[in-house]
Every structure is written in structure tokens, then in C-alpha cells.
Design a protein around this motif. Sequence first.
Motif, PDB file in Angstrom:
ATOM      1  N   ASN A 123       0.842  -1.193   0.000  1.00  0.00           N
ATOM      2  CA  ASN A 123       0.000   0.000   0.000  1.00  0.00           C
ATOM      3  C   ASN A 123       0.879   1.246   0.000  1.00  0.00           C
ATOM      4  O   ASN A 123       1.525   1.551   1.004  1.00  0.00           O
ATOM      5  CB  ASN A 123      -0.908  -0.003   1.243  1.00  0.00           C
ATOM      6  CG  ASN A 123      -1.937   1.115   1.201  1.00  0.00           C
ATOM      7  OD1 ASN A 123      -1.763   2.104   0.484  1.00  0.00           O
ATOM      8  ND2 ASN A 123      -3.004   0.953   1.967  1.00  0.00           N
TER       9      ASN A 123
ATOM     10  N   LYS B  27      -1.496  -9.441  -0.836  1.00  0.00           N
ATOM     11  CA  LYS B  27      -2.553  -8.736  -1.571  1.00  0.00           C
ATOM     12  C   LYS B  27      -3.687  -9.680  -1.952  1.00  0.00           C
ATOM     13  O   LYS B  27      -4.858  -9.302  -1.921  1.00  0.00           O
ATOM     14  CB  LYS B  27      -1.970  -8.103  -2.836  1.00  0.00           C
ATOM     15  CG  LYS B  27      -1.092  -6.884  -2.571  1.00  0.00           C
ATOM     16  CD  LYS B  27      -0.676  -6.274  -3.890  1.00  0.00           C
ATOM     17  CE  LYS B  27       0.583  -5.451  -3.750  1.00  0.00           C
ATOM     18  NZ  LYS B  27       1.101  -5.001  -5.042  1.00  0.00           N
TER      19      LYS B  27
ATOM     20  N   SER C 221      -6.665  -1.918   3.277  1.00  0.00           N
ATOM     21  CA  SER C 221      -6.941  -0.496   3.102  1.00  0.00           C
ATOM     22  C   SER C 221      -6.746  -0.082   1.642  1.00  0.00           C
ATOM     23  O   SER C 221      -7.509   0.715   1.091  1.00  0.00           O
ATOM     24  CB  SER C 221      -6.036   0.301   4.034  1.00  0.00           C
ATOM     25  OG  SER C 221      -6.140   1.670   3.784  1.00  0.00           O
ATOM     26  N   ALA C 222      -5.729  -0.656   0.985  1.00  0.00           N
ATOM     27  CA  ALA C 222      -5.464  -0.331  -0.419  1.00  0.00           C
ATOM     28  C   ALA C 222      -6.607  -0.797  -1.314  1.00  0.00           C
ATOM     29  O   ALA C 222      -6.770  -0.314  -2.430  1.00  0.00           O
ATOM     30  CB  ALA C 222      -4.153  -0.967  -0.872  1.00  0.00           C
TER      31      ALA C 222
ATOM     32  N   GLU D 194      -1.604   1.372  11.314  1.00  0.00           N
ATOM     33  CA  GLU D 194      -0.978   0.090  10.979  1.00  0.00           C
ATOM     34  C   GLU D 194       0.524   0.254  10.757  1.00  0.00           C
ATOM     35  O   GLU D 194       1.303  -0.655  11.030  1.00  0.00           O
ATOM     36  CB  GLU D 194      -1.655  -0.527   9.762  1.00  0.00           C
ATOM     37  CG  GLU D 194      -3.136  -0.824   9.979  1.00  0.00           C
ATOM     38  CD  GLU D 194      -3.380  -1.715  11.199  1.00  0.00           C
ATOM     39  OE1 GLU D 194      -2.581  -2.641  11.450  1.00  0.00           O
ATOM     40  OE2 GLU D 194      -4.365  -1.472  11.933  1.00  0.00           O
TER      41      GLU D 194
ATOM     42  N   ALA E 161      -3.444  -5.543   7.016  1.00  0.00           N
ATOM     43  CA  ALA E 161      -4.339  -4.398   7.240  1.00  0.00           C
ATOM     44  C   ALA E 161      -4.100  -3.313   6.196  1.00  0.00           C
ATOM     45  O   ALA E 161      -5.039  -2.714   5.665  1.00  0.00           O
ATOM     46  CB  ALA E 161      -4.132  -3.835   8.647  1.00  0.00           C
ATOM     47  N   MET E 162      -2.825  -3.076   5.880  1.00  0.00           N
ATOM     48  CA  MET E 162      -2.494  -2.066   4.859  1.00  0.00           C
ATOM     49  C   MET E 162      -3.017  -2.490   3.486  1.00  0.00           C
ATOM     50  O   MET E 162      -3.544  -1.669   2.728  1.00  0.00           O
ATOM     51  CB  MET E 162      -0.977  -1.882   4.795  1.00  0.00           C
ATOM     52  CG  MET E 162      -0.391  -1.224   6.027  1.00  0.00           C
ATOM     53  SD  MET E 162       1.426  -1.196   5.905  1.00  0.00           S
ATOM     54  CE  MET E 162       1.817  -0.550   7.541  1.00  0.00           C
ATOM     55  N   ALA E 163      -2.864  -3.765   3.164  1.00  0.00           N
ATOM     56  CA  ALA E 163      -3.324  -4.262   1.865  1.00  0.00           C
ATOM     57  C   ALA E 163      -4.851  -4.172   1.765  1.00  0.00           C
ATOM     58  O   ALA E 163      -5.386  -3.854   0.702  1.00  0.00           O
ATOM     59  CB  ALA E 163      -2.859  -5.701   1.659  1.00  0.00           C
TER      60      ALA E 163
ATOM     61  N   ALA F 288      -0.099  -6.280  10.345  1.00  0.00           N
ATOM     62  CA  ALA F 288      -0.103  -4.872   9.947  1.00  0.00           C
ATOM     63  C   ALA F 288      -0.075  -4.763   8.423  1.00  0.00           C
ATOM     64  O   ALA F 288      -0.779  -3.936   7.833  1.00  0.00           O
ATOM     65  CB  ALA F 288       1.090  -4.145  10.564  1.00  0.00           C
ATOM     66  N   LEU F 289       0.724  -5.627   7.772  1.00  0.00           N
ATOM     67  CA  LEU F 289       0.798  -5.572   6.305  1.00  0.00           C
ATOM     68  C   LEU F 289      -0.538  -5.972   5.670  1.00  0.00           C
ATOM     69  O   LEU F 289      -0.969  -5.352   4.686  1.00  0.00           O
ATOM     70  CB  LEU F 289       1.924  -6.483   5.804  1.00  0.00           C
ATOM     71  CG  LEU F 289       3.347  -5.990   6.124  1.00  0.00           C
ATOM     72  CD1 LEU F 289       4.371  -7.076   5.776  1.00  0.00           C
ATOM     73  CD2 LEU F 289       3.674  -4.696   5.372  1.00  0.00           C
TER      74      LEU F 289
ATOM     75  N   ARG G 225       2.940  -9.739  14.288  1.00  0.00           N
ATOM     76  CA  ARG G 225       2.637  -8.315  14.311  1.00  0.00           C
ATOM     77  C   ARG G 225       2.902  -7.693  12.939  1.00  0.00           C
ATOM     78  O   ARG G 225       2.134  -6.874  12.437  1.00  0.00           O
ATOM     79  CB  ARG G 225       3.549  -7.689  15.354  1.00  0.00           C
ATOM     80  CG  ARG G 225       3.243  -6.278  15.670  1.00  0.00           C
ATOM     81  CD  ARG G 225       3.888  -6.010  16.992  1.00  0.00           C
ATOM     82  NE  ARG G 225       3.698  -4.655  17.422  1.00  0.00           N
ATOM     83  CZ  ARG G 225       3.789  -4.288  18.694  1.00  0.00           C
ATOM     84  NH1 ARG G 225       4.061  -5.178  19.607  1.00  0.00           N
ATOM     85  NH2 ARG G 225       3.610  -3.047  19.036  1.00  0.00           N
ATOM     86  N   ILE G 226       4.017  -8.095  12.337  1.00  0.00           N
ATOM     87  CA  ILE G 226       4.382  -7.586  11.013  1.00  0.00           C
ATOM     88  C   ILE G 226       3.366  -8.043   9.963  1.00  0.00           C
ATOM     89  O   ILE G 226       2.830  -7.230   9.207  1.00  0.00           O
ATOM     90  CB  ILE G 226       5.806  -8.067  10.642  1.00  0.00           C
ATOM     91  CG1 ILE G 226       6.843  -7.376  11.540  1.00  0.00           C
ATOM     92  CG2 ILE G 226       6.109  -7.813   9.164  1.00  0.00           C
ATOM     93  CD1 ILE G 226       8.245  -7.960  11.456  1.00  0.00           C
TER      94      ILE G 226
ATOM     95  N   ALA H 105       4.630  -9.959  -0.654  1.00  0.00           N
ATOM     96  CA  ALA H 105       3.673  -8.855  -0.785  1.00  0.00           C
ATOM     97  C   ALA H 105       2.530  -9.264  -1.716  1.00  0.00           C
ATOM     98  O   ALA H 105       1.367  -8.943  -1.460  1.00  0.00           O
ATOM     99  CB  ALA H 105       4.383  -7.604  -1.299  1.00  0.00           C
TER     100      ALA H 105
ATOM    101  N   ALA I 156      -9.294  -1.872   8.095  1.00  0.00           N
ATOM    102  CA  ALA I 156      -9.035  -2.905   9.087  1.00  0.00           C
ATOM    103  C   ALA I 156      -8.194  -2.340  10.216  1.00  0.00           C
ATOM    104  O   ALA I 156      -7.406  -1.430  10.013  1.00  0.00           O
ATOM    105  CB  ALA I 156      -8.304  -4.081   8.435  1.00  0.00           C
ATOM    106  N   TRP I 157      -8.396  -2.886  11.393  1.00  0.00           N
ATOM    107  CA  TRP I 157      -7.526  -2.599  12.531  1.00  0.00           C
ATOM    108  C   TRP I 157      -6.860  -3.898  12.938  1.00  0.00           C
ATOM    109  O   TRP I 157      -7.538  -4.921  13.095  1.00  0.00           O
ATOM    110  CB  TRP I 157      -8.348  -2.082  13.715  1.00  0.00           C
ATOM    111  CG  TRP I 157      -8.702  -0.637  13.630  1.00  0.00           C
ATOM    112  CD1 TRP I 157      -8.189   0.307  12.794  1.00  0.00           C
ATOM    113  CD2 TRP I 157      -9.680   0.047  14.439  1.00  0.00           C
ATOM    114  NE1 TRP I 157      -8.774   1.528  13.020  1.00  0.00           N
ATOM    115  CE2 TRP I 157      -9.689   1.394  14.031  1.00  0.00           C
ATOM    116  CE3 TRP I 157     -10.527  -0.353  15.457  1.00  0.00           C
ATOM    117  CZ2 TRP I 157     -10.519   2.353  14.605  1.00  0.00           C
ATOM    118  CZ3 TRP I 157     -11.363   0.601  16.034  1.00  0.00           C
ATOM    119  CH2 TRP I 157     -11.354   1.938  15.613  1.00  0.00           C
ATOM    120  N   SER I 158      -5.559  -3.856  13.133  1.00  0.00           N
ATOM    121  CA  SER I 158      -4.888  -5.061  13.619  1.00  0.00           C
ATOM    122  C   SER I 158      -4.654  -4.954  15.125  1.00  0.00           C
ATOM    123  O   SER I 158      -4.447  -3.868  15.660  1.00  0.00           O
ATOM    124  CB  SER I 158      -3.566  -5.288  12.879  1.00  0.00           C
ATOM    125  OG  SER I 158      -2.586  -4.357  13.262  1.00  0.00           O
TER     126      SER I 158
END
Lengths: 420, 420
Positions: free
Chosen positions: A58, B20, B86-87, A65, B82-84, B79-80, B75-76, B16, B92-94
Motif C-alpha cells: 500500500n 494482496k 486499506s489499499a 498500521e 491491514a495495509m493491503a 499490519a501488512l 505483528r508484522i 507482498a 481494518a484494525w490489527s
Amino acid sequence: MALVVQKYGGSSLESADRIKRVAERIVATKKAGNSVVVVCSAMGDTTDELLDLAEQVNPVPPEREMDMLLTAGERISNALVAMAISAQGAEAWSFTGSQAGVVTTSVHGNARIIDVTPSRVTDALEQGYIALVAGFQGVSQDTKDITTLGRGGSDTTAVALAAALDADVCEIYSDVDGVYTADPRIVPNARKLDTVPYEEMLELAASGSKILHLRSVEYARRYGVPISVRSSYSDKPGTTVTGSIEEIPVEQALITGVAHDRSEAKITVTGVPDHAGAAARIFRTVADAEIDIDMVLQNISNTAGRTDITFTLSKANGPKAVGELEKIKNELGFSAVLYDDHVGKVSLVGAGMRSHPGVTASFCEALAKAGVNIEIINTSEIRISVLIRDAQLDDAVRAIHEAFELGGDEEAVVYAGSGR
Amino acid sequence: MALVVQKYGGSSLESADRIKRVAERIVATKKAGNSVVVVCSAMGDTTDELLDLAEQVNPVPPEREMDMLLTAGERISNALVAMAISAQGAEAWSFTGSQAGVVTTSVHGNARIIDVTPSRVTDALEQGYIALVAGFQGVSQDTKDITTLGRGGSDTTAVALAAALDADVCEIYSDVDGVYTADPRIVPNARKLDTVPYEEMLELAASGSKILHLRSVEYARRYGVPISVRSSYSDKPGTTVTGSIEEIPVEQALITGVAHDRSEAKITVTGVPDHAGAAARIFRTVADAEIDIDMVLQNISNTAGRTDITFTLSKANGPKAVGELEKIKNELGFSAVLYDDHVGKVSLVGAGMRSHPGVTASFCEALAKAGVNIEIINTSEIRISVLIRDAQLDDAVRAIHEAFELGGDEEAVVYAGSGR
């Protein structure tokens, strides 16, 4: 027996070998009879690798995040340092920022510490453990989400913990062994300073010195925490940041050092109608975009009742600021927004300026002699800063350092890999 | 509108691009009108890389710090993801395991879930967010330290959350698209099962099937959570684990599948004096070393009043068990400890065994016909397991699968990269 807070930067932790060396120093400090609290940054490239992964999934990742992602870096380095300490016969417990009671605002990516309630750290110390705290991170008071403190945040974590624990000293370890009268890579005979008062360190940090982050110095000053800046590769004494310039007798006050900054750009808004509120509108536009500005210059009006307004800001914010200003061009009726990122800032800092009126003149004479043209000048009680062409920055630093006779007798040691 | 818990394994998140694709599935589930909670494991090799770093700084790292280290991996990945998400236009909240209310015992490396209080997850769902929870981790009820749940722990996190949230289904995604009558890489016409009752899945998991971790199935059974086993690379329906064999009419109860296990070794203690307490002393010695045993065989005494005691255990614990037993050799007066790690276990599972008395005979006949010698035999009400030579394991699986006519008409699909 003292309570010592130590902070280690990412380059001091970039490999298993370096982690073991850091652990040796920590264990030695403990075995010398001290209570030890350690704050670690993320290992060398971890943060960049995580940023790269985030970018792949992203390009505009949500900030909440991003904080969750990046804080994993300190968690990893702290756990590894705890393991290395254990291998050397001492015992350590690592804590996240949240576990260590680092309570912050909820501004993800740039939170401020509101309170530090380190009861778990205190418990660990009382039970004879070394306590490790993940730097750069905390927990939001309102949302209970994980936050980060922004650039240089681990320094601030260390100082804030030192303040909350009433530590005797906060030692900041990196690849630089102290605060110098100028960057030794530019000025070979730059001299390491034994002590720097808080106010001077604040001015140096605000003027581009990257030894300590500005916010950590502000925190140390407010709570009277002595900071010792030291190298993780040697046992030489470093520089102590402590005390106020108010405590220095006027006749002993001196010029302390030269700082420089290549990170700024200059924006000039031309042909601004010279009426009340025009400048305010420009600066409000920039502020609303959450952009900090540094130096400001407003020319006197020309005969057509128009003026130019110039300011500097971080290069990283340059394109955004230009974009925002272009949006109000017609409404405000100015001519153009000019952007210049080939500028540099050089600053002279020292409490002695307060009592020696000739400093500004000598400063400008030194630059003139070196053929350096001044574009903006800006002063505080103990600092003079000027904006010049970036290509002349090194020459300017050397000229000023020499004019004020700041150098020592020997060449400064610059460590391999010193990349900051 | 349903509440769906989805769990994605490490191979589904190893890059990545895969992240996605996982995000696409999550967003599609949300857009179909469901409330979605997602549990992610650490990305592909992250855990191995962290273990390697740990090994470099300390070959015997403290378990508390190992948990702090390894939990950074989830955790990593969370978060990734959640970012994907959002894209792709959803939000999302992690949450860490601790934030999601996963409360455990304090046994680092192998903690058990005591309670799940997911109020922050519920809040996120009520506000329309997708909630992501880091798998495999929790927080100790007593010490408030970070814990991990041991191997397969993310499956358990997902099932425990599904139970606490009263979810409609818990979907477990990996590179396998369901539960088969045997490993399709060994038996090409193995058939995917539509539904497997909890008891049978427990027996399969305990017999070497790696599709679901034993503890997650126990949890699902206790709380009645339906588990759907699916592939993250296809949209085909998977296998649903739900219901009890008690609900199956006796005449419909069948043989379900063949499982195999290459992870065990065999220890034989020879010449054990045949008096009361000798066997107990041997098994207590192994238990005190925190080693689980599986199959057990005690021969009848020979004329000298001595016997042999044989048992199986995980290969990983073999050398330790041998060492502990050697320590009591003189005290107990046995002859020798023999260690054999070239054994394999094959098991047949099915509720139909309860009502069809000829199953054991058919099972042994099939092995005899394939020339496979049985070293130990062990049964439960719905399972037969035998220990054999490891080199004959594949042949044995095929022979049993064929004897009980478990195969389908078409070849099973095995996905590239299916390494489990």
C-alpha cells in the motif's frame, strides 16, 4: 550504586556480533554495581525493510498500521539483546513501550509522551534484572493503540524513562563519541566538547546537529536529566549535556560550535499584496497542511504595494507546501511560488554571544572573506543562523569554525560506518 | 449476515503479492455482508529468520525473550494485511494477541489459552472495521508477559476467537484445500472429505495429519465451533469439521481415512527386572523430563524374570530421553536402552470401527499382503495405529487406503509449494 539508562542506536545493533558487544557493555555496567535500564532502537536496516514491504502492499498505508508494523523492529532488537545478555551470565527482561508505561498522545507516527509509569521496569530492577525497553514506541492514552514517537524517538524514550526513574544519567550510544565543535568530517580539527548546557544543545539540535534529537533534549532540560553522548565502539568519555547557560559566569561564556543543515528548502511567494492578513493567510495555509517552517523573511514593499515572502521548510514537505500555496494563488492575488532546494543553513551557537556584541559582525565577515553570500539571517539570544547556497556549506562551516578559533590540536576520530 | 473468522497460514502470506491476494479474499468476504475477523500467522520464513538470529546471540535463549522475539512476526504480517486491505477500499484494525484479549497460562513457548475477552475486536466490528488478530500469541494472566501457544498456535487462536465471538464459522486457509482420505502425495486417488466429525479429526491430528493442530480441534469440539479447511489459492469448498460421531447412525458410520507420521522414534529398555514399580520408574523418568510418549508395549517376562519395555516418542525428544534413562540404569538394574529412529506410524480412523468388528483383521491382512511387519499395535474406539519400518510407510498407507476402498474416481490436486 547508580541507576543508569543506556540507549543504543540501530547501527550499534545491526548484526548479531554488534548485539553481543552491546550486551558486553550492558553486563559490565551491571556488574560494576549499577541498576541498568536499556533502550534499544531497531536493528540497522530493519525499519527500511519494513517500510519497503509496506510500500509494496500500500503506497499510502494507514498510519495506525504503520505504527503497528514499525514497532516490531524494536521488539526484535530488544529481545535479541536480552538473549545476548543472558548468554553472558546476567539476566534481562525486555518490555514493549506499552509494558514499560510509555503513555502518549494518539498522533500515529509522531506521538508525544504524556506520562511514563514504569512500574514493571522498577519491579524488574528490584528483582535484580536488567530492564530493556523498546524505544520509539508507546501506547495511546485515549485509544490504547500502539504509537510511535517520530524521528529520533528512541532518544526521547531513554530520556523520559531516565526522568521517570530519577536515573543518575542517561547515556546515549551511537557511532559518534560526543558533541563536536563542528562535524569532524567537514572540519578535521573539530574538538570534542566535555560539557554542553541544555540551551546550547537545543540550538545545535534545531540547527541540524543529528547527535541528539531535539525533543529528547527538551525533555532532558525540563526534568534535569544529564545526558552522556558516547560511542558504542570505544570506552572514551563522551560529552555531557547538562546545566543551564544561566549558571555560566558571563566572563566564561564562550562560543560552543558550528552546526549545519542540508535538509531544508526555500519557498518564495512573489508579488504578495501588501495588506493586513496576506502573510497570515500564507502561513496558515502551510500550517493547516501540518508543515513546520523554520526561517522567515519578508521584504519591504515595492512601489506597487507588493512584497515577497520567503521561508524555509524541510525538503520532504516542499512539494506539498507548493501545491497548497498554488491553490490560494487566485484568491490571494500573488504572482508566483518559487521553490529552491539548493540551499544550506549554517549556524553558530554559544552562550557567549549574549555578552559579546561583535559576534554577528565577525560571523558575517568570515563568510564574506570566504565568498559566501547570505540569503536569510536569523538569530536567537545564543545562535546566529544564515541560509546560503548548499554548494558553499562546507566552506562556510570551516570559515566560521576557524574565525572563532574553535579547533583543537589534534584530528578528530571519525569511525568507519559513521553515516549520520 | 454472518460472523466469519478466517485464519491464514505463513505460506499464504510469504510475499507482498500473496498478502494482496489474501486481502482480496478478506475484502470480498466483508463486501458480501459479513463481519470478518482475521488471524494471520507470521510471513513465510520470518520465524526461521528470527530463530536464526536468536541462535547467533544465544544458543539457549531464555524462553520469555524467545516469545517476545517470535511474536514480532505476526505483528508484522497482520499490519501488512491491514495495509493491503486499506489499499482495496476497506478498513481494518490489527490487534496483538494481548490487545485482542487472548489470556494464557505463563508457560513460555507452549502456553494454553485460559480466556478470550475480545472487547476491542467486538468494538472494531461494531464500527464496521475488519478486525485482524495476531495469531500464536497471548498474554500471561499472572505475569502479564507475552506468551506463545506452541506449534500450530494460530489455528488455536482462530478457533478460540470464533468461540468467544460466537462466530458462524472458522475458516482455516492454507495450501491444502481440505481433509483427504490420505495424503494425496502418497495416494494419488485420495478423496477430499466433505465433513469430518470432531472425534475423527482429533484422531487424525493425533496420528500425524498436519492439516489442523490437535489443540485447535479440541478447542473447536469443546465449544462447538465449525471449522472449514480451505485453500487460499482456490474458491473450491473445503472440508467442514463439525458434529459428533454420536450423531451418526450406526449403519452409516464409515471408515474415514488413513494418517501417517514420520516424526516418532522408538525406545526399548531391555532386561528390566519384572517387579512392581519398574515400569512406573521408567515412565516417571521420561515424564519428569517433560517428554510425551505415544505408543507403549511391554513384553511378557522371560524365564529369568526380566522384560523389555518399548515406547515411542517424538524424534526431537529422543536423545534427551535416552540420556535420562541411562542415568537410572544402575539403580533400576536393566540391561540397555536401545534407540531406533527408523520407524513410522500408520493409522486408520473411522467411527464405523465401533460397529464393524472385522476392521482390525482386514487392516492387518492388508499390511501382511504388502509385506509389512507390525512392531507395535495400538487402538482406540475409532482408530487403529501400528508402528512399522519407515521405509515401508508409503506402501502401507496405499495398501490400507485400497483395502478399505477409500479412493475416489479422480486424481487429487496437489498445489505447488505444498510443503506441509
